[in-house]
Design an enzyme around this catalytic site. Structure first.
Site, PDB file in Angstrom:
ATOM      1  N   ARG A   1     -21.760 -85.421 -32.305  1.00 21.45           N
ATOM      2  CA  ARG A   1     -22.125 -85.459 -33.739  1.00 21.45           C
ATOM      3  C   ARG A   1     -22.702 -86.854 -33.940  1.00 21.45           C
ATOM      4  O   ARG A   1     -23.139 -87.189 -34.736  1.00 21.45           O
ATOM      5  CB  ARG A   1     -21.015 -85.119 -34.642  1.00 21.45           C
TER       6      ARG A   1
ATOM      7  N   GLU B   1     -17.932 -87.505 -38.784  1.00 14.56           N
ATOM      8  CA  GLU B   1     -17.921 -88.323 -37.565  1.00 14.56           C
ATOM      9  C   GLU B   1     -18.907 -89.467 -37.433  1.00 14.56           C
ATOM     10  O   GLU B   1     -18.338 -90.438 -36.876  1.00 14.56           O
ATOM     11  CB  GLU B   1     -17.965 -87.451 -36.360  1.00 14.56           C
TER      12      GLU B   1
ATOM     13  N   LYS C   1      -5.838 -70.749 -48.428  1.00 12.02           N
ATOM     14  CA  LYS C   1      -5.977 -70.572 -47.071  1.00 12.02           C
ATOM     15  C   LYS C   1      -4.373 -70.141 -46.696  1.00 12.02           C
ATOM     16  O   LYS C   1      -3.451 -70.397 -47.170  1.00 12.02           O
ATOM     17  CB  LYS C   1      -6.064 -71.962 -46.258  1.00 12.02           C
TER      18      LYS C   1
HETATM   19  C1  LIG Z   1     -18.214 -81.511 -36.863  1.00  9.47           C
HETATM   20  C2  LIG Z   1     -16.850 -80.907 -36.983  1.00  9.47           C
HETATM   21  N1  LIG Z   1     -15.724 -81.823 -36.778  1.00  9.47           N
HETATM   22  C3  LIG Z   1     -14.529 -81.151 -37.065  1.00  9.47           C
HETATM   23  C4  LIG Z   1     -14.080 -79.898 -36.711  1.00  9.47           C
HETATM   24  C5  LIG Z   1     -12.891 -79.312 -36.776  1.00  9.47           C
HETATM   25  N2  LIG Z   1     -12.763 -78.348 -37.979  1.00  9.47           N
HETATM   26  C6  LIG Z   1     -12.637 -77.229 -37.605  1.00  9.47           C
HETATM   27  S1  LIG Z   1     -12.611 -76.202 -39.082  1.00  9.47           S
HETATM   28  C7  LIG Z   1     -12.124 -77.801 -39.972  1.00  9.47           C
HETATM   29  C8  LIG Z   1     -11.842 -77.698 -41.367  1.00  9.47           C
HETATM   30  C9  LIG Z   1     -12.986 -76.791 -42.068  1.00  9.47           C
HETATM   31  O1  LIG Z   1     -12.346 -76.897 -43.472  1.00  9.47           O
HETATM   32  P1  LIG Z   1     -13.336 -76.091 -44.581  1.00  9.47           P
HETATM   33  O2  LIG Z   1     -14.575 -76.050 -44.379  1.00  9.47           O
HETATM   34  O3  LIG Z   1     -12.890 -76.363 -45.864  1.00  9.47           O
HETATM   35  O4  LIG Z   1     -12.793 -74.548 -44.004  1.00  9.47           O
HETATM   36  P2  LIG Z   1     -11.475 -73.779 -44.114  1.00  9.47           P
HETATM   37  O5  LIG Z   1     -10.742 -73.841 -42.849  1.00  9.47           O
HETATM   38  O6  LIG Z   1     -10.835 -74.275 -45.346  1.00  9.47           O
HETATM   39  O7  LIG Z   1     -11.892 -72.337 -44.262  1.00  9.47           O
HETATM   40  C10 LIG Z   1     -12.188 -78.730 -39.067  1.00  9.47           C
HETATM   41  C11 LIG Z   1     -12.173 -80.245 -39.444  1.00  9.47           C
HETATM   42  C12 LIG Z   1     -15.408 -79.093 -36.680  1.00  9.47           C
HETATM   43  N3  LIG Z   1     -15.435 -77.887 -36.468  1.00  9.47           N
HETATM   44  N4  LIG Z   1     -16.531 -79.573 -36.553  1.00  9.47           N
HETATM   45 MG   LIG Z   2     -11.247 -75.407 -46.993  1.00 14.39          MG
END
Ligand SMILES: Cc1ncc(C[n+]2csc(CCOP(=O)(O)OP(=O)(O)O)c2C)c(N)n1
Ligand SMILES: [Mg+2]
Ligand SMILES: CC(=O)[C@@H](O)[C@H](O)COP(=O)(O)O
Length: 585
Positions: free
Chosen positions: A361, A333, A255
């Protein structure tokens, strides 16, 4: 506005009008393209705001994906969609990046209105594999000939829906390609056993991997692959494509890759950066987090849960002070709510901090795991109401209407920092379930009460009792400004802040009896919101007082500045004053 990085005629991106233009590029040209994409992300996103870290991490992966698969014939779904800027740049929208997330400009997520290459607009995580399963069944029943690809982050893989989908996909023979974008992080390090198992896989040589959680389910597994090597990813994707069955391609990425300040960011690798010039100031989130830390010091039974958003929800301060009492359950969640119910049953006092939109959710869990048992769980809903640039699936406009339906649930909406601290203390001491909601951004300046009536704060009143204006939460300041302006027009407005907005405080009804008309204003959907609850309470009391409800329409609101969207819907002081004039005409 143009970016600081000139759109030079030599920019390799200029030559990419669509994915088909990638096919003829040499290895050197692909390297130059990746460099150009990174330069434009670094030049643009700090100004527009958005997901810089995630997109820097998928530059090569997205290039390879669009060289192997034929979007839009092949269906490509991005989980959460926050990492789709590169996809947009490769599908003809690179020149529009400078308007990213501004009203009328590029959405920060895939957008079907923008491109036929975009499928899923919902920014809620862990959905891509379910879409992929559905798309694959549709391709099977309507004639195949297309591949389905889901790009899923390691964080998204901690969401329950992802495993519900894998449980189904692995039982089929569909040619679904799951591109696991594994950077080891959600915001912070990815929580739980999934995060741990992936970390082990990341450091295992491919030839040493005989089985893993994916193969145990029946999926094929390829990897781990260097996700920043276009050629390696392409080779893996072509191999995946030829398996003709569901397959996981495990890509290792970083990242923030290629931008040292992002790669070095200890908190979240510049997961989401604010637009330039949006200065900090004390935010609602930090007022909440700091006060919760103080309450946690007084109450050893107080525990906190986050769904992979420790810092964004303000729980980091509590976690630092009381590490054993803050639980990151991953992007889960539903589990967070029911785990909190279990904690409450076990005698603890749980606080679950989520963004308002993500509460959607876990509605079943709030209703039947928490409220049915009348458990003392406190929900803290940050980013409530119109959030702004994150667009329709991030606005927190449904929470009041949803929670109004929950028997025994008490909902507070603080109007400023002082009320936030007081209401939080009341919430965590209440007998049953409570919720507290506040918006994104800088906390409002204190709005003092001139008197109280039962539990209701009266913020403004005059000799005349023309209108009772009930203001929900942060709109109180706009309500007082409107009332002050109307004073000069001889219209007497009493502004009341119930603090606990649901269920309706009897003192609100008592005040209504004393006024010709009522107006209720909230930063949430009108349908089923607080205003309609107030109107129902006034009617049930047999009062003839007409109630005018101001709120948001039952629509998906576009992305744009929070203040602009509120103004457009008459939820600023001028709009409230106009609505009051109209109610009296
Ligand atoms: C249901 C839900 N909860 C929380 C979030 C907030 N959120 C957005 S991106 C993220 C992290 C995502 O991690 P990953 O899937 O590994 O993607 P990366 O950012 O590492 O590319 C979170 C927790 C969300 N988008 N949806
Ligand atoms: Mg990730
Ligand atoms: C994609 C996602 O859900 C989060 O990254 C969100 O965009 C962050 O929102 P804030 O910037 O309001 O914290």
């Amino acid at each position: 506005m143009t970016d600081t990085v000139a759109w030079s005629a030599l920019s390799p991106l200029r030559a990419v009008a669509g994915p088909e233009d990638l096919l003829c590029l040499s290895r050197a040209e692909l390297l130059a393209l990746a460099k150009d994409i990174r330069a434009r992300l670094v030049a643009t996103v700090p100004r527009t705001g958005g997901h810089l870290g995630p997109n820097l991490g998928v530059v090569e992966l997205t290039i390879a994906l669009h060289r192997v698969f034929r979007s839009p014939v092949d269906r490509v779904v991005f989980d959460t969609g926050h990492q789709a800027y590169v996809h947009k740049m490769l599908t003809g929208r690179a020149g529009l990046l400078s308007d990213l997330r501004s009203a009328g400009g590029l959405s920060g997520y895939p957008s079907r209105a923008e491109s036929r290459h975009d499928l899923v607009e919902n920014s809620h995580a862990s959905t891509a594999l379910s879409y992929a399963h559905g798309l694959a069944e549709a391709a099977r029943l309507r004639g195949g000939g297309r591949h389905v690809v889901a790009v899923v982050g390691d964080g998204a893989l901690t969401g329950g829906m992802a495993w519900e989908a894998l449980n189904n996909i692995a039982a089929t023979a569909h040619p679904i390609v799951v591109v696991l974008n594994d950077n080891g992080r959600s915001y912070g390090a990815t929580a739980g056993a999934v995060g741990r198992r992936l970390a082990e896989l990341r450091v295992t040589r491919p030839e040493r991997i005989t089985s893993n959680v994916f193969t145990e389910l029946g999926l094929a597994y390829l990897g781990p692959v260097d996700g920043h090597d276009v050629e390696a990813v392409e080779d893996a994707l072509r191999a995946a494509k030829s398996t003709g069955r569901p397959v996981v391609v495990h890509c290792l990425t970083r990242k923030g890759r290629g931008h040292p300040p992002a790669e070095a960011d200890p908190v979240d690798r510049m997961h989401a950066v604010s637009p330039a010039g949006r200065s900090g100031g004390i935010g609602w989130t930090s007022v909440f987090g700091e006060h919760l830390r103080l309450l946690a010091a007084e109450r050893p039974d107080l525990v906190c849960l986050t769904a992979a958003m420790l810092h964004p929800t303000g729980l980091a301060a509590v976690a630092q002070a009381f590490p054993g009492r803050v639980f990151d359950v991953g992007i889960a969640e539903q589990h967070a709510l029911t785990c909190a119910a279990g904690m409450a049953m076990g005698g603890l006092r749980p606080v679950v901090a989520v963004y308002s939109t993500f509460l959607c959710r876990a509605v079943d869990q709030v209703l039947l795991d928490v409220a049915l048992h009348r458990l003392p769980v406190t929900l803290v809903l940050d980013r409530a109401g119109v959030t702004g640039e994150d667009g329709p699936s991030h606005h927190g406009t449904w929470d009041l209407a949803v929670l109004r339906l929950v028997p025994g649930m008490r909902v507070a909406a603080p109007r400023d920092g002082t009320r936030l601290r007081g209401l939080l203390a009341e919430a965590v001491s209440a007998d049953g379930p409570t919720a507290l909601r506040f918006p994104k951004g800088r906390v409002a300046s204190d709005v003092p009460a001139v008197r109280t009536c039962g539990g209701v704060d009266v913020l403004h009143e005059s000799r005349r009792r023309d209108v009772l204006l009930v203001a929900v939460g942060c709109l109180a300041a706009d309500a007082v400004a409107a009332a002050t302006a109307l004073d000069h027009e001889g219209i007497g407005v009493t502004v009341a802040d119930p603090r606990w907005v649901l269920p309706v405080d009897p003192a609100v009804v008592a005040l209504a009896a004393d006024h010709r008309r009522m107006v209720c204003v909230e930063d949430g959907v009108r349908s089923g919101g607080v205003g309609e609850a107030v109107a129902e309470a006034v009617r049930d009391a047999g009062l003839p007082t007409p109630v005018h409800v101001l709120g948001l329409p039952r629509e998906f609101l576009p992305h744009g500045a929070r203040t602009d969207i509120l103004r457009a819907h008459g939820l600023d002081s001028a709009g409230i004053a106009d609505a009051i004039r109209g109610a009296l005409s």
